[in-house]
Design a protein around this motif. Structure first.
Motif, PDB file in Angstrom:
ATOM      1  N   ASN A  95      38.782  24.829  14.720  1.00  0.00           N
ATOM      2  CA  ASN A  95      38.220  23.517  15.028  1.00  0.00           C
ATOM      3  C   ASN A  95      38.174  22.674  13.755  1.00  0.00           C
ATOM      4  OD1 ASN A  95      37.770  24.185  17.729  1.00  0.00           O
ATOM      5  ND2 ASN A  95      35.767  25.072  17.261  1.00  0.00           N
ATOM      6  N   ASP A 263      45.996  30.239  24.285  1.00  0.00           N
ATOM      7  CA  ASP A 263      45.040  29.527  25.133  1.00  0.00           C
ATOM      8  C   ASP A 263      44.990  30.127  26.531  1.00  0.00           C
ATOM      9  OD1 ASP A 263      44.551  27.916  23.009  1.00  0.00           O
ATOM     10  OD2 ASP A 263      45.542  26.128  23.809  1.00  0.00           O
ATOM     11  N   ARG A 291      34.857  24.823  30.818  1.00  0.00           N
ATOM     12  CA  ARG A 291      35.091  23.504  30.222  1.00  0.00           C
ATOM     13  C   ARG A 291      34.878  23.541  28.706  1.00  0.00           C
ATOM     14  NH1 ARG A 291      32.295  21.620  34.862  1.00  0.00           N
ATOM     15  NH2 ARG A 291      30.388  21.362  33.635  1.00  0.00           N
ATOM     16  N   GLN A 292      33.878  24.285  28.268  1.00  0.00           N
ATOM     17  CA  GLN A 292      33.622  24.388  26.833  1.00  0.00           C
ATOM     18  C   GLN A 292      34.788  25.070  26.123  1.00  0.00           C
ATOM     19  OE1 GLN A 292      30.876  23.130  24.999  1.00  0.00           O
ATOM     20  NE2 GLN A 292      32.384  23.593  23.410  1.00  0.00           N
ATOM     21  N   GLU A 294      37.886  25.038  27.085  1.00  0.00           N
ATOM     22  CA  GLU A 294      39.000  24.093  27.071  1.00  0.00           C
ATOM     23  C   GLU A 294      38.822  23.040  25.980  1.00  0.00           C
ATOM     24  OE1 GLU A 294      38.850  22.709  31.064  1.00  0.00           O
ATOM     25  OE2 GLU A 294      40.081  24.353  31.867  1.00  0.00           O
ATOM     26  N   GLU A 295      37.579  22.586  25.781  1.00  0.00           N
ATOM     27  CA  GLU A 295      37.323  21.620  24.708  1.00  0.00           C
ATOM     28  C   GLU A 295      37.575  22.238  23.341  1.00  0.00           C
ATOM     29  OE1 GLU A 295      36.632  18.340  24.757  1.00  0.00           O
ATOM     30  OE2 GLU A 295      37.125  18.539  26.882  1.00  0.00           O
ATOM     31  N   ASN A 296      37.137  23.488  23.181  1.00  0.00           N
ATOM     32  CA  ASN A 296      37.372  24.179  21.909  1.00  0.00           C
ATOM     33  C   ASN A 296      38.870  24.357  21.655  1.00  0.00           C
ATOM     34  OD1 ASN A 296      34.626  24.393  21.469  1.00  0.00           O
ATOM     35  ND2 ASN A 296      34.486  26.488  22.253  1.00  0.00           N
ATOM     36  N   GLN A 297      39.611  24.668  22.709  1.00  0.00           N
ATOM     37  CA  GLN A 297      41.056  24.849  22.560  1.00  0.00           C
ATOM     38  C   GLN A 297      41.747  23.540  22.196  1.00  0.00           C
ATOM     39  OE1 GLN A 297      42.040  26.636  26.341  1.00  0.00           O
ATOM     40  NE2 GLN A 297      41.864  28.719  25.533  1.00  0.00           N
ATOM     41  N   LYS A 298      41.285  22.434  22.770  1.00  0.00           N
ATOM     42  CA  LYS A 298      41.868  21.134  22.436  1.00  0.00           C
ATOM     43  C   LYS A 298      41.628  20.805  20.968  1.00  0.00           C
ATOM     44  CE  LYS A 298      41.435  19.093  27.068  1.00  0.00           C
ATOM     45  NZ  LYS A 298      40.732  18.068  27.879  1.00  0.00           N
ATOM     46  N   ARG A 299      40.415  21.068  20.481  1.00  0.00           N
ATOM     47  CA  ARG A 299      40.131  20.810  19.069  1.00  0.00           C
ATOM     48  C   ARG A 299      41.001  21.697  18.177  1.00  0.00           C
ATOM     49  NH1 ARG A 299      34.670  20.175  20.909  1.00  0.00           N
ATOM     50  NH2 ARG A 299      34.299  22.412  20.644  1.00  0.00           N
TER      51      ARG A 299
END
Length: 398
Positions: A95, A263, A291-292, A294-299
């Motif tokens: 991150n 991922d 959802r959390q 997925e957000e961590n993976q996007k970062r």
């Protein structure tokens, strides 16, 4: 070598003090000459910061009392090096920042007594990603840890770490290993043939991880060649913009593809742990965990892309370093020796002053990329700065 000697001496002195105290767990690291409870290991990418931290943790946990700590063969050494030791906790994030909620579990871990080994060792990679909130939360734990807890923080540069944390650590600086040492490691550890190992070590400029990728991954070699072709393709303003856009897509796709498999595996593992095959079947409260993730993976993907773009700029720096070497007639080995013909062509077509201008432009792009600049805009600005004199803009370079 100085870093190795400092860490080895600290581990040895800690063992001597422990023996003198009869194994008393009340021995405080700060009371041992050469040993302390908090370390900051810094060095450029490829210098082996996290590897050094694990090796030091292994030396502290080494069970072989006949020789120097860190035999590399005993159970304590092997599990510490592999990340499986019960008393060596490794924290790494991809991150952009280390958040307060990431730090709080570490603080709890650091308060525990060691269960199997001599020390509770907490290794934090990328300590330069602490923000004010997470850094302040960690400060007390680093400043006053339990007697047998040791913090090992890793970062590229000491100035990148919060001053309050940096001032409470003993600093050890590492350097990038020479290309010959990296090539030897690739041959010995990864079974890479000598010619490929030497090419990858030079092209990676001492970065062991990237050298491994170049030696083993055809896509990484293709991406590198695309980067090195940028100065050739950017012969006019329109061509520079198009070339930068295509390079942006190549680098972005490589970084995204590298994360896709991991991922998917992480998502599948979380769904199995939650007892579901699909997130849509989960209750809303539980679905938040997906959802959390997925957000961590996007970062993480954004960070990987930023790192990949920076690597491309480092390759360009190496190219123009080679051009300057040829222009000045310096008797040193080229980083991109496989591109000697192109390097010599660029050297004939420009002056050393122009090469220095281009090097400065690439360095500026790296600085912007480390900030808030969009990667594509940074690459376009770089491509335009690489144009022959008089073509940079309607008014020239200025």
């Amino acid at each position: 070598m100085a870093a190795v000697l400092a860490l080895a001496a600290a581990a040895a002195r800690a063992r001597v003090a422990e023996a003198a105290a009869g194994g008393d767990t009340a021995v405080v690291p700060g009371a041992v000459s050469g040993m302390t409870h908090a370390w900051l290991l810094t060095g450029p990418p490829g210098s082996g910061r996290s590897t050094a931290a694990r090796a030091f943790a292994a030396a502290l946990q080494c069970e072989d009392t006949a020789g120097a700590p860190g035999c590399g063969r005993c159970h304590g050494c092997r599990t510490a090096l592999s990340g499986a030791h019960a008393d060596v906790d490794l924290f790494a994030t991809e991150n952009p920042v280390i958040r307060r909620q990431d730090v709080e579990p570490l603080i709890g871990v650091a308060q525990r007594r060691p269960t199997l080994g001599r020390w509770r060792v907490v290794v934090v990679e990328d300590a330069d990603r602490f923000n004010d909130s997470s850094g302040n939360a960690l400060l007390k734990a680093i400043e006053e840890p339990p007697p047998r807890t040791v913090w090992l923080l890793c970062a590229p540069n000491p100035d990148d770490v919060l001053r309050t944390i940096r001032s409470r650590c003993r600093h050890v600086a590492l350097r990038v290993p020479p290309a010959a040492a990296v090539a030897e490691l690739l041959q010995r550890r990864d079974g890479v043939d000598r010619r490929t190992a030497e090419f990858a070590a030079r092209a990676a400029q001492g970065h062991i991880g990237f050298a491994r990728r170049l030696a083993r991954d055809e896509e990484a070699r293709t991406r590198r060649l695309e980067v090195l072709r940028l100065p050739v393709r950017a012969a006019s303003v329109p061509e520079a913009v198009v070339a930068a856009g295509e390079l942006h897509d190549v680098v972005q796709q490589e970084a995204t593809a590298a994360a896709a498999e991991r991922d998917a595996a992480e998502r599948a593992a979380l769904l199995r742990a939650l007892g579901a095959e699909d997130a849509s079947t989960l209750p809303p409260a539980v679905r938040a965990q997906v959802r959390q993730l997925e957000e961590n993976q996007k970062r993480r993907v954004r960070r990987q892309q930023t790192d990949a773009f920076d690597r491309a700029l480092v390759d360009l720096l190496g190219l123009f370093r080679d051009v300057l070497v040829v222009q000045l007639g310096a008797a040193v080995e080229l980083v991109h020796g496989d591109q000697r013909a192109e390097v010599e062509r660029l050297a004939r077509a420009s002056t050393p002053e122009e090469t220095l201008h281009r090097i400065d432009a690439v360095r500026t792009a790296r600085t912007r990329l480390a900030g808030t600049a969009a990667p594509q805009l940074a690459l376009e600005a770089t491509a335009l700065a690489l144009l022959p004199a008089g073509l940079h803009a309607p008014g020239g370079r200025g």
